[in-house]
Design a protein around this motif. Structure first.
Motif, PDB file in Angstrom:
ATOM      1  N   TYR A  16      57.348  14.545  37.933  1.00 43.88           N
ATOM      2  CA  TYR A  16      56.843  12.687  38.795  1.00 43.88           C
ATOM      3  C   TYR A  16      56.416  13.664  39.867  1.00 43.88           C
ATOM      4  N   GLU A  17      56.434  14.253  40.852  1.00 39.32           N
ATOM      5  CA  GLU A  17      55.965  15.186  41.697  1.00 39.32           C
ATOM      6  C   GLU A  17      54.133  15.399  41.237  1.00 39.32           C
ATOM      7  N   ARG A  18      54.133  16.364  39.954  1.00 39.63           N
ATOM      8  CA  ARG A  18      52.963  16.979  39.789  1.00 39.63           C
ATOM      9  C   ARG A  18      51.919  15.721  39.099  1.00 39.63           C
ATOM     10  N   GLU A  19      51.941  15.245  38.475  1.00 40.93           N
ATOM     11  CA  GLU A  19      51.801  13.851  38.413  1.00 40.93           C
ATOM     12  C   GLU A  19      51.480  12.943  39.124  1.00 40.93           C
ATOM     13  N   GLN A  25      44.489  12.139  43.193  1.00 43.18           N
ATOM     14  CA  GLN A  25      43.355  12.718  43.530  1.00 43.18           C
ATOM     15  C   GLN A  25      42.494  12.103  43.004  1.00 43.18           C
ATOM     16  N   GLU A  26      42.572  11.433  41.826  1.00 44.83           N
ATOM     17  CA  GLU A  26      41.915  10.131  40.905  1.00 44.83           C
ATOM     18  C   GLU A  26      41.638   8.850  41.790  1.00 44.83           C
ATOM     19  N   LEU A  27      42.920   8.568  42.635  1.00 43.05           N
ATOM     20  CA  LEU A  27      42.120   7.765  43.471  1.00 43.05           C
ATOM     21  C   LEU A  27      41.294   7.808  44.539  1.00 43.05           C
ATOM     22  N   ARG A 217      59.118   6.572  37.309  1.00 34.93           N
ATOM     23  CA  ARG A 217      58.235   6.148  36.209  1.00 34.93           C
ATOM     24  C   ARG A 217      56.825   5.437  36.053  1.00 34.93           C
ATOM     25  N   ALA A 218      57.620   3.600  37.575  1.00 39.95           N
ATOM     26  CA  ALA A 218      56.713   2.742  37.505  1.00 39.95           C
ATOM     27  C   ALA A 218      55.723   3.475  38.805  1.00 39.95           C
ATOM     28  N   ARG A 219      56.264   3.912  38.888  1.00 37.94           N
ATOM     29  CA  ARG A 219      54.567   4.428  39.799  1.00 37.94           C
ATOM     30  C   ARG A 219      53.771   4.972  39.287  1.00 37.94           C
ATOM     31  N   ILE A 220      54.009   5.922  38.297  1.00 39.74           N
ATOM     32  CA  ILE A 220      53.378   6.916  38.180  1.00 39.74           C
ATOM     33  C   ILE A 220      52.505   6.206  36.696  1.00 39.74           C
ATOM     34  N   ASN A 221      53.484   4.719  36.612  1.00 43.97           N
ATOM     35  CA  ASN A 221      52.358   4.197  35.011  1.00 43.97           C
ATOM     36  C   ASN A 221      51.792   3.265  35.455  1.00 43.97           C
ATOM     37  N   MET A 222      52.361   2.206  36.305  1.00 42.48           N
ATOM     38  CA  MET A 222      51.140   1.314  37.308  1.00 42.48           C
ATOM     39  C   MET A 222      49.873   2.065  37.830  1.00 42.48           C
ATOM     40  N   ILE A 223      50.021   3.020  38.688  1.00 42.00           N
ATOM     41  CA  ILE A 223      49.150   3.946  39.232  1.00 42.00           C
ATOM     42  C   ILE A 223      47.835   4.705  38.155  1.00 42.00           C
ATOM     43  N   ALA A 224      48.228   4.718  37.002  1.00 44.98           N
ATOM     44  CA  ALA A 224      47.953   5.165  35.695  1.00 44.98           C
ATOM     45  C   ALA A 224      46.914   4.423  35.345  1.00 44.98           C
TER      46      ALA A 224
END
Length: 270
Positions: A16-19, A25-27, A217-224
């Motif tokens: 999670y922290e890695r992704e 960085q993309e943001l 998961r929610a944070r990762i999925n939403m930002i991606a």
């Protein structure tokens, strides 16, 4: 299998922290593209109480420039604002060129809490439902990139988070009387959300549902997903070189005892 993520399947901290860091960085790249291109981005965060909207917003903005990316979390309208066109006070917070605005709850308050708790009349509610798609279409036609996210949490997970807030002094402020009342109105909020989607989930301005029983998961999925919907590209930053520090020219610092210093609280920890 249930669509919701079982507790045993929650995303582990290290991946999670890695992704998350990679996405952040993309943001930053997205932010620079918005600034250079003069783009205007609006991201709406909606969902039930304790669904994880605030945590997601914090991760989005963590490394961004607050002069470019800002959060709009509007308080209860004043008596004067209550007499205005409903969307008027939200329009004031829309971005100018080169800005990103994240709405921590938005004009959809009328379709949710105001509808369920009786803070608006039936006439005001249905007027909102008629006007909202047109209002959002106007924003899109004006060039604003509008993204809408609904954070979906189960009743059992919401109850667990409420209890956690109640027991944790650092989170107690998050538990409002309105949150407590929402427990008894679970089905009312479900019906209100379904009705809202029926009228405002349009091809031009769709809702994107984020399953948020697992906050990571929610944070990762939403930002991606957000990154995937914006046609940004990396902007090469201007080359900056630090000049050599100039030689001293006779400046003398005033005696330290003429100034008031913060006590060295950290020394107590050693």
């Amino acid at each position: 299998m249930d669509q919701r993520t079982a507790k045993s399947e929650r995303l582990e901290r290290k991946p999670y922290e890695r992704e998350l860091l990679r996405l952040q960085q993309e943001l930053v790249k997205l932010q620079e593209w918005v600034r250079v291109e003069g783009a205007r981005v609006v991201v709406i965060f909606e969902g039930r109480d304790a669904a994880g909207k605030g945590g997601a917003i914090k991760r989005v903005t963590e490394y961004l420039n607050p002069r470019i990316a800002r959060v709009a979390a509007l308080p209860t309208p004043t008596e004067r604002q209550k007499t205005q066109w409903y969307f008027q006070r939200y329009v004031e917070h829309l971005p100018a060129a080169g800005e990103i605005v994240l709405f921590d709850r938005s004009w959809y308050n009328r379709a949710g809490v105001e509808r369920v708790m009786g803070f608006c009349t039936d006439e005001e509610y249905w007027q909102f439902m008629r006007q909202c798609p047109t209002f959002e279409q106007m924003l899109i036609e004006a060039g604003i990139l509008l993204r809408k996210y609904w954070f979906s949490v189960s009743d059992t997970e919401q109850q667990r988070r409420f209890q956690e807030r109640l027991e944790d002094p650092m989170k107690r402020w998050k538990l409002s009387p309105m949150d407590v009342q929402s427990i008894n109105h679970w089905e009312d909020y479900s019906r209100a959300k379904d009705e809202m989607f029926l009228h405002t989930d349009t091809p031009e301005s769709p809702w994107h549902v984020v399953e948020s029983d697992d906050k990571r998961r929610a944070r990762i999925n939403m930002i991606a997903h957000l990154l995937s919907t914006v046609p940004y590209h990396e902007i090469t930053p201007p080359r900056i070189e630090l000049p050599p520090r100039p030689a001293p020219r006779g400046y003398q610092r005033p005696p330290r005892d003429l100034q008031k210093y913060v006590p060295d609280h950290a020394a107590r920890l050693e």
